[in-house]
Design a protein around this motif. Structure first.
Motif, mmCIF file in Angstrom:
data_model
loop_
_atom_site.group_PDB
_atom_site.id
_atom_site.type_symbol
_atom_site.label_atom_id
_atom_site.label_comp_id
_atom_site.label_asym_id
_atom_site.label_seq_id
_atom_site.Cartn_x
_atom_site.Cartn_y
_atom_site.Cartn_z
ATOM 1 N N GLU A 113 7.204 3.104 -3.019
ATOM 2 C CA GLU A 113 6.722 1.445 -2.796
ATOM 3 C C GLU A 113 7.631 0.946 -1.437
ATOM 4 O OE1 GLU A 113 4.603 -0.212 -3.803
ATOM 5 O OE2 GLU A 113 3.750 0.789 -4.866
ATOM 6 N N GLN A 114 7.681 0.039 -0.801
ATOM 7 C CA GLN A 114 8.641 -0.398 0.304
ATOM 8 C C GLN A 114 9.149 -1.778 0.274
ATOM 9 O OE1 GLN A 114 6.347 0.526 4.362
ATOM 10 N NE2 GLN A 114 7.434 2.505 3.959
ATOM 11 N N VAL A 115 9.919 -2.083 0.562
ATOM 12 C CA VAL A 115 10.776 -3.259 0.505
ATOM 13 C C VAL A 115 10.047 -4.312 1.739
ATOM 14 C CG1 VAL A 115 12.722 -5.665 0.505
ATOM 15 C CG2 VAL A 115 12.327 -2.924 -0.828
ATOM 16 N N HIS A 116 8.948 -5.025 1.729
ATOM 17 C CA HIS A 116 9.104 -6.468 2.879
ATOM 18 C C HIS A 116 9.750 -7.347 3.435
ATOM 19 C CE1 HIS A 116 5.423 -3.382 3.397
ATOM 20 N NE2 HIS A 116 5.029 -3.375 1.470
ATOM 21 N N GLN A 117 9.669 -7.848 4.292
ATOM 22 C CA GLN A 117 10.049 -9.081 4.121
ATOM 23 C C GLN A 117 9.617 -9.909 4.783
ATOM 24 O OE1 GLN A 117 13.414 -8.845 5.726
ATOM 25 N NE2 GLN A 117 13.530 -11.313 5.488
ATOM 26 N N SER A 118 9.835 -11.095 4.141
ATOM 27 C CA SER A 118 8.910 -12.499 3.808
ATOM 28 C C SER A 118 9.704 -13.755 4.445
ATOM 29 C CB SER A 118 7.992 -12.907 2.586
ATOM 30 O OG SER A 118 9.769 -13.193 1.175
ATOM 31 N N SER A 119 9.200 -14.788 4.285
ATOM 32 C CA SER A 119 10.102 -16.229 4.894
ATOM 33 C C SER A 119 10.515 -16.459 4.380
ATOM 34 C CB SER A 119 9.002 -16.680 5.118
ATOM 35 O OG SER A 119 8.262 -17.841 3.933
ATOM 36 N N ASN A 120 11.217 -16.684 3.074
ATOM 37 C CA ASN A 120 12.246 -16.498 2.325
ATOM 38 C C ASN A 120 12.707 -15.170 1.805
ATOM 39 O OD1 ASN A 120 10.895 -19.290 1.465
ATOM 40 N ND2 ASN A 120 9.177 -17.958 -0.200
ATOM 41 N N GLY A 121 12.915 -13.995 2.436
ATOM 42 C CA GLY A 121 14.135 -13.554 2.934
ATOM 43 C C GLY A 121 13.544 -11.715 2.303
ATOM 44 N N TRP A 122 13.515 -11.312 1.789
ATOM 45 C CA TRP A 122 13.086 -9.528 1.298
ATOM 46 C C TRP A 122 12.162 -9.646 -0.479
ATOM 47 C CZ3 TRP A 122 17.833 -5.611 1.301
ATOM 48 C CH2 TRP A 122 18.124 -5.956 2.827
ATOM 49 N N SER A 123 10.816 -9.462 0.015
ATOM 50 C CA SER A 123 10.173 -9.205 -1.406
ATOM 51 C C SER A 123 10.238 -8.007 -2.993
ATOM 52 C CB SER A 123 8.935 -9.496 -0.999
ATOM 53 O OG SER A 123 7.972 -10.493 -0.629
ATOM 54 N N SER A 132 10.380 -7.161 -11.683
ATOM 55 C CA SER A 132 10.374 -6.938 -10.162
ATOM 56 C C SER A 132 11.867 -5.576 -9.652
ATOM 57 C CB SER A 132 10.266 -7.990 -9.704
ATOM 58 O OG SER A 132 11.244 -8.997 -10.083
ATOM 59 N N VAL A 133 11.512 -5.376 -8.962
ATOM 60 C CA VAL A 133 12.670 -4.426 -9.115
ATOM 61 C C VAL A 133 13.828 -3.931 -7.132
ATOM 62 C CG1 VAL A 133 13.566 -1.885 -9.728
ATOM 63 C CG2 VAL A 133 11.545 -2.802 -10.476
ATOM 64 N N MET A 134 14.462 -3.544 -7.220
ATOM 65 C CA MET A 134 15.319 -3.887 -6.129
ATOM 66 C C MET A 134 16.510 -2.664 -6.346
ATOM 67 S SD MET A 134 15.359 -4.366 -2.681
ATOM 68 C CE MET A 134 14.160 -5.906 -2.673
ATOM 69 N N SER A 135 16.248 -1.692 -4.771
ATOM 70 C CA SER A 135 16.592 -0.338 -5.301
ATOM 71 C C SER A 135 16.642 0.111 -4.106
ATOM 72 C CB SER A 135 16.317 0.297 -5.961
ATOM 73 O OG SER A 135 16.881 2.025 -5.937
ATOM 74 N N VAL A 136 18.218 0.616 -3.405
ATOM 75 C CA VAL A 136 18.033 1.112 -1.745
ATOM 76 C C VAL A 136 17.232 2.668 -1.964
ATOM 77 C CG1 VAL A 136 20.097 2.694 -2.631
ATOM 78 C CG2 VAL A 136 20.222 1.512 -0.295
ATOM 79 N N GLY A 137 16.960 2.646 -2.789
ATOM 80 C CA GLY A 137 16.037 3.774 -2.690
ATOM 81 C C GLY A 137 14.890 4.066 -2.253
ATOM 82 N N PHE A 138 14.333 2.449 -1.812
ATOM 83 C CA PHE A 138 13.146 1.828 -1.092
ATOM 84 C C PHE A 138 13.168 1.738 0.033
ATOM 85 C CE2 PHE A 138 12.688 -0.650 -5.348
ATOM 86 C CZ PHE A 138 11.622 0.458 -6.011
ATOM 87 N N MET A 139 14.617 2.241 0.630
ATOM 88 C CA MET A 139 14.495 2.426 1.881
ATOM 89 C C MET A 139 14.567 3.731 2.253
ATOM 90 S SD MET A 139 17.036 -1.233 2.172
ATOM 91 C CE MET A 139 16.469 -3.008 0.748
ATOM 92 N N LEU A 140 14.812 4.489 1.478
ATOM 93 C CA LEU A 140 15.079 5.889 2.491
ATOM 94 C C LEU A 140 13.704 6.751 3.300
ATOM 95 C CD1 LEU A 140 18.160 7.054 -0.744
ATOM 96 C CD2 LEU A 140 18.402 6.133 1.772
ATOM 97 N N PRO A 141 14.454 7.097 3.750
ATOM 98 C CA PRO A 141 13.289 8.181 4.212
ATOM 99 C C PRO A 141 12.731 9.043 3.567
ATOM 100 C CG PRO A 141 15.080 8.498 5.467
ATOM 101 C CD PRO A 141 15.499 7.560 4.228
ATOM 102 N N SER A 142 13.160 9.738 2.263
ATOM 103 C CA SER A 142 12.596 10.692 1.711
ATOM 104 C C SER A 142 13.712 10.669 -0.433
ATOM 105 C CB SER A 142 12.556 12.150 2.386
ATOM 106 O OG SER A 142 13.594 12.394 2.566
ATOM 107 N N ASP A 143 13.099 11.506 -1.366
ATOM 108 C CA ASP A 143 14.337 11.480 -2.127
ATOM 109 C C ASP A 143 14.986 11.445 -1.553
ATOM 110 O OD1 ASP A 143 11.607 10.091 -3.397
ATOM 111 O OD2 ASP A 143 10.647 11.628 -4.070
#
Length: 314
Positions: A113-123, A132-143
């Motif tokens: 999955e990827q993190v998307h930007q919305s008008s209220n911030g990151w989703s 719901s989850v947030m991790s820097v792992g979603f922003m890396l190009p590979s594992d």
């Protein structure tokens, strides 16, 4: 990913360290001989303007830190299962603040999955209903991509998770932290207000308990309430015969003895079940796939205790 510098408690700080935000930091008599005396004496001070924003955005959520002084004791697994259990009846946000070793996306089966930007911030990434989850792992190009960051940049990333993510209205926020008592832990403690408490995960052997004692000391110095200790991998349960064998021998009495000595609650013990590892590898919920196992029963009992403790605080 902007760099944001935040004050941190000096490494090897003396017992009576005034703290990096104090007006006497680096100047007090107790600072003599501290390796970070010059840094503390010269750093900029003043209230962080982002703290009120973070406090308002996360208001109403019980904030639970999952800590382990030792790596490899199942902290991330416990944080993931805890979040899944809480999400059965509540809205839960899981924050992966293990910046250099983000494993939560894999454990929950959402690593692509990827993190998307919305008008209220990151989703954040939504794993299931209520979670719901947030991790820097979603922003890396590979594992296999490594994160080679110094403390200030890691702190800045954690701040963005709290300030810039549109979490919505949450009942619980669970924080999966790396081993130790360093930058990530200090950042979370300094950025959050009203932390409900910490759950400390250990295994029975003394080499793990030694580091958990340091984690308990950290919580007391940082004024983080201790919800309790979980002894993970306390024994091996055969999926066929349900017989249990000791894998990590508790030579000093295990978590129970340590909790009695340090006067902290023992929330329970979770047996080692190979199906836990299988569920983690495939990103499935162990509580759903193996609901009748002794380990799942132990998890649910511990989760119920945590809910009772943190809800009693309000």
């Amino acid at each position: 990913m902007a760099d944001v510098t935040a004050a941190t408690i000096p490494a090897n700080a003396p017992e009576h360290c005034p703290g990096p935000e104090s007006s006497t930091a680096g100047k007090a008599s107790s600072c003599e001989g501290c390796p970070n005396q010059t840094i503390c004496a010269t750093q900029a001070r003043g209230p962080d303007p982002d703290l009120p924003i973070i406090s308002e955005r996360l208001s109403g959520a019980h904030k639970i830190l999952v800590l382990s002084g030792k790596g490899g004791v199942g902290k991330s697994t416990f944080a993931s299962v805890l979040s899944q259990g809480l999400a059965q009846s509540s809205e839960v946000g899981l924050v992966d603040v293990d910046i250099c070793g983000p494993s939560v996306p894999k454990l929950l089966g959402c690593e692509n999955e990827q993190v998307h930007q919305s008008s209220n911030g990151w989703s954040p990434v939504y794993v299931q209903d209520g979670l719901s989850v947030m991790s820097v792992g979603f922003m890396l190009p590979s594992d296999s991509e490594s994160v080679v960051w110094r403390g200030p940049r890691k702190t800045g990333m954690i701040k963005q998770f709290l300030r810039d993510v549109d979490w919505g209205q949450l009942d619980y926020m669970v924080f999966d932290t790396p081993p130790g008592t360093s930058d990530e832990h200090l950042a979370v403690v300094q950025l959050l207000s009203g932390i409900s408490g910490a759950v400390l995960v250990t295994t029975p052997q003394e080499v793990a308990l030694q580091d958990v004692r340091k984690e308990i000391d950290f919580c007391r110095k940082a004024k983080v309430p201790i919800i309790g200790v979980v002894e993970n991998m306390s024994g091996f349960v055969c999926p066929g015969c349900q017989g249990e064998s000791r894998i990590f021998y508790p030579s000093t009495g295990g978590a129970k003895k340590m909790c009695e000595e340090l006067r902290v609650p023992l929330l329970g013990s979770i047996p080692l079940d190979p199906r836990i590892g299988r569920a983690c590898d495939f990103g499935s919920s162990f509580l759903d796939t193996c609901a009748d196992s002794p380990a799942a029963t132990a998890y649910l009992d511990i989760i119920a205790q945590i809910k009772k403790i943190v809800n009693h605080q309000t």
